[in-house]
Design a protein around this motif. Structure first.
Motif, mmCIF file in Angstrom:
data_model
loop_
_atom_site.group_PDB
_atom_site.id
_atom_site.type_symbol
_atom_site.label_atom_id
_atom_site.label_comp_id
_atom_site.label_asym_id
_atom_site.label_seq_id
_atom_site.Cartn_x
_atom_site.Cartn_y
_atom_site.Cartn_z
ATOM 1 N N LYS A 10 109.779 -80.497 84.974
ATOM 2 C CA LYS A 10 109.805 -81.633 84.052
ATOM 3 C C LYS A 10 108.397 -82.040 83.643
ATOM 4 C CE LYS A 10 111.709 -86.260 83.468
ATOM 5 N NZ LYS A 10 112.506 -87.354 84.075
ATOM 6 N N LEU A 11 107.478 -82.116 84.579
ATOM 7 C CA LEU A 11 106.113 -82.487 84.271
ATOM 8 C C LEU A 11 105.232 -81.265 84.027
ATOM 9 C CD1 LEU A 11 105.459 -85.411 86.800
ATOM 10 C CD2 LEU A 11 105.873 -85.568 84.323
ATOM 11 N N GLY A 12 105.578 -80.145 84.631
ATOM 12 C CA GLY A 12 104.775 -78.951 84.471
ATOM 13 C C GLY A 12 103.456 -79.036 85.221
ATOM 14 N N LEU A 13 102.600 -78.068 84.949
ATOM 15 C CA LEU A 13 101.289 -78.039 85.567
ATOM 16 C C LEU A 13 100.334 -78.962 84.822
ATOM 17 C CD1 LEU A 13 100.945 -74.203 86.185
ATOM 18 C CD2 LEU A 13 101.405 -75.967 87.887
ATOM 19 N N ARG A 14 99.468 -79.607 85.580
ATOM 20 C CA ARG A 14 98.521 -80.551 84.994
ATOM 21 C C ARG A 14 97.130 -80.237 85.544
ATOM 22 N NH1 ARG A 14 101.040 -86.467 85.779
ATOM 23 N NH2 ARG A 14 99.761 -86.893 83.949
ATOM 24 N N THR A 15 96.136 -80.891 84.970
ATOM 25 C CA THR A 15 94.765 -80.691 85.460
ATOM 26 C C THR A 15 94.121 -82.038 85.723
ATOM 27 O OG1 THR A 15 93.858 -80.687 83.222
ATOM 28 C CG2 THR A 15 94.393 -78.547 84.212
ATOM 29 N N VAL A 16 93.234 -82.044 86.710
ATOM 30 C CA VAL A 16 92.234 -83.090 86.858
ATOM 31 C C VAL A 16 90.904 -82.460 86.490
ATOM 32 C CG1 VAL A 16 90.963 -84.511 88.507
ATOM 33 C CG2 VAL A 16 93.438 -84.436 88.593
ATOM 34 N N VAL A 17 90.169 -83.116 85.606
ATOM 35 C CA VAL A 17 88.866 -82.622 85.170
ATOM 36 C C VAL A 17 87.802 -83.574 85.670
ATOM 37 C CG1 VAL A 17 87.431 -81.974 83.207
ATOM 38 C CG2 VAL A 17 89.892 -81.544 83.136
ATOM 39 N N PHE A 18 87.018 -83.107 86.623
ATOM 40 C CA PHE A 18 85.956 -83.922 87.232
ATOM 41 C C PHE A 18 84.675 -83.724 86.408
ATOM 42 C CE2 PHE A 18 88.755 -82.806 90.847
ATOM 43 C CZ PHE A 18 89.123 -84.085 91.238
ATOM 44 N N ASP A 19 84.531 -84.490 85.339
ATOM 45 C CA ASP A 19 83.379 -84.280 84.465
ATOM 46 C C ASP A 19 82.258 -85.259 84.778
ATOM 47 O OD1 ASP A 19 84.642 -86.535 83.617
ATOM 48 O OD2 ASP A 19 84.796 -85.950 81.509
ATOM 49 N N GLU A 33 81.768 -74.484 85.891
ATOM 50 C CA GLU A 33 81.129 -75.426 86.807
ATOM 51 C C GLU A 33 82.091 -75.939 87.876
ATOM 52 O OE1 GLU A 33 79.321 -78.500 84.475
ATOM 53 O OE2 GLU A 33 77.774 -77.164 83.662
ATOM 54 N N ASN A 34 83.274 -75.345 87.942
ATOM 55 C CA ASN A 34 84.257 -75.677 88.990
ATOM 56 C C ASN A 34 84.631 -77.157 88.958
ATOM 57 O OD1 ASN A 34 83.940 -72.948 90.104
ATOM 58 N ND2 ASN A 34 81.951 -73.691 90.790
ATOM 59 N N ARG A 35 84.893 -77.650 87.755
ATOM 60 C CA ARG A 35 85.234 -79.054 87.582
ATOM 61 C C ARG A 35 86.704 -79.265 87.216
ATOM 62 N NH1 ARG A 35 80.798 -82.282 87.564
ATOM 63 N NH2 ARG A 35 78.775 -81.208 87.425
ATOM 64 N N VAL A 36 87.494 -78.195 87.241
ATOM 65 C CA VAL A 36 88.896 -78.289 86.842
ATOM 66 C C VAL A 36 89.786 -77.926 88.024
ATOM 67 C CG1 VAL A 36 90.643 -77.585 85.174
ATOM 68 C CG2 VAL A 36 88.216 -77.576 84.518
ATOM 69 N N LEU A 37 90.743 -78.784 88.307
ATOM 70 C CA LEU A 37 91.684 -78.544 89.403
ATOM 71 C C LEU A 37 93.094 -78.619 88.841
ATOM 72 C CD1 LEU A 37 92.095 -78.043 92.404
ATOM 73 C CD2 LEU A 37 91.895 -80.500 92.792
ATOM 74 N N ILE A 38 93.830 -77.526 88.957
ATOM 75 C CA ILE A 38 95.218 -77.466 88.487
ATOM 76 C C ILE A 38 96.136 -77.894 89.616
ATOM 77 C CG2 ILE A 38 97.028 -75.979 87.569
ATOM 78 C CD1 ILE A 38 94.850 -74.116 86.555
ATOM 79 N N TYR A 39 97.120 -78.703 89.267
ATOM 80 C CA TYR A 39 98.093 -79.104 90.275
ATOM 81 C C TYR A 39 99.431 -79.348 89.598
ATOM 82 C CZ TYR A 39 97.817 -84.001 88.745
ATOM 83 O OH TYR A 39 97.884 -85.164 88.012
ATOM 84 N N GLY A 40 100.458 -79.602 90.384
ATOM 85 C CA GLY A 40 101.781 -79.882 89.844
ATOM 86 C C GLY A 40 102.777 -78.846 90.287
#
Length: 290
Positions: free
Chosen positions: A281-290, A268-275
């Motif tokens: 140190k923090l690595g890749l993270r996600t925002v999940v627009f649910d 549903e295209n609700r996940v955005l990877i960033y970082g």
């Protein structure tokens, strides 16, 4: 109702919501869902906006070119998706069947909007399940000596079946960096609440530690084992009365639910990877627009 969705990430700055909304309004766009998040530590603005294509005065093939000047002006990374594009999913399995059954049944009931034309197993045990649901099954055994050759065969199958997403439904093999470079769209289910107990036999290790909560984690696969960006997690309580078999039984319930949620959110295209990179140190993270 066919919709278009933009996923946008860019340096945080004033007026971003207004600029995107104004662009949509200028083309008669009717927004039906919009959400945004600012990660102050990263200085990033992240947004998901979905609008109806009915009445929108750009043809879908014109949308990307029209949005590009605004994206360049705000220094954005962005994706454009359409709701009527049904993506094709391949499921990789070994011997455990609970996640495979769950995904197929959710697909059959319309809960997961996709096509599932292909199941690949490194053992033949689950072939009958795939065939019972009219899904092609390919047995691709893998050893350390044959890994490179067999992964090439898997990639050929993904190309042949025009696969968009691979789901590792208890697939007990580690994908090589070469495989992931050729096909990076992979979701895995791990049977622990990461970052606790990565790797093999997490329930056994959780039992040895006497934990009171176990969990499951669905994440994108990267070269670093069980360290990819997390999409979905859940937990359940356990007690001193639970043996390893009880932890496994309870954990399987979580694995089904968490993996299905993650696949649905991705489709549903609700996940955005960033970082930064996965090794930062923090690595890749996600925002999940649910």
């Amino acid at each position: 109702m066919t919709t278009a969705t933009l996923l946008v990430s860019c340096p945080d700055q004033k007026g971003l919501v207004a600029k995107v909304a104004d662009w949509l309004y200028s083309h008669n766009g009717n927004i039906i869902h919009a959400d945004q998040h600012t990660d102050a530590s990263a200085g990033l603005f992240l947004m998901r906006v979905e609008w109806q294509l009915a009445g929108f005065n750009l043809e879908r093939q014109e949308i990307a070119a029209s949005f590009q000047p605004l994206a360049a002006a705000i220094d954005a990374k962005w994706q454009l998706h359409f709701s009527d594009r049904v993506r094709r999913v391949a499921i990789f399995v070994t011997k455990q069947d609970h996640c495979l059954y769950d995904l197929i049944l959710r697909h059959k009931s319309g809960e997961i909007n996709s096509q599932i034309p292909l199941v690949i197993g490194n053992h033949p045990n689950l072939e009958a399940i795939a065939h019972n649901f009219g899904i092609n099954f390919h047995h691709v055994p893998i050893t350390a000596e044959t890994k490179a050759t067999q992964e090439k065969l898997q990639l050929d199958l993904l190309h042949q079946y025009q696969i968009d997403l691979v789901v590792l439904a208890k697939y007990m093999q580690v994908l090589s960096p070469q495989f992931l470079a050729a096909f990076p769209q992979v979701i895995n289910i791990h049977h622990s609440f990461l970052p606790a107990f990565p790797g093999a036999k997490p329930y056994h290790r959780a039992y040895q530690r006497g934990v009171k909560i176990i969990g499951a984690t669905a994440h994108y696969v990267t070269e670093d084992l069980d360290e990819g960006p997390i999409i979905e997690q859940d937990v359940i309580r356990v007690s001193h009365r639970d043996a390893v078999a009880d932890l496994i039984r309870k954990g399987k319930d979580l694995e089904r639910i968490v993996l299905a949620r993650a696949v649905r959110l991705h489709l549903e295209n609700r996940v955005l990877i960033y970082g930064q990179t996965a090794k930062s140190k923090l690595g890749l993270r996600t925002v999940v627009f649910d």
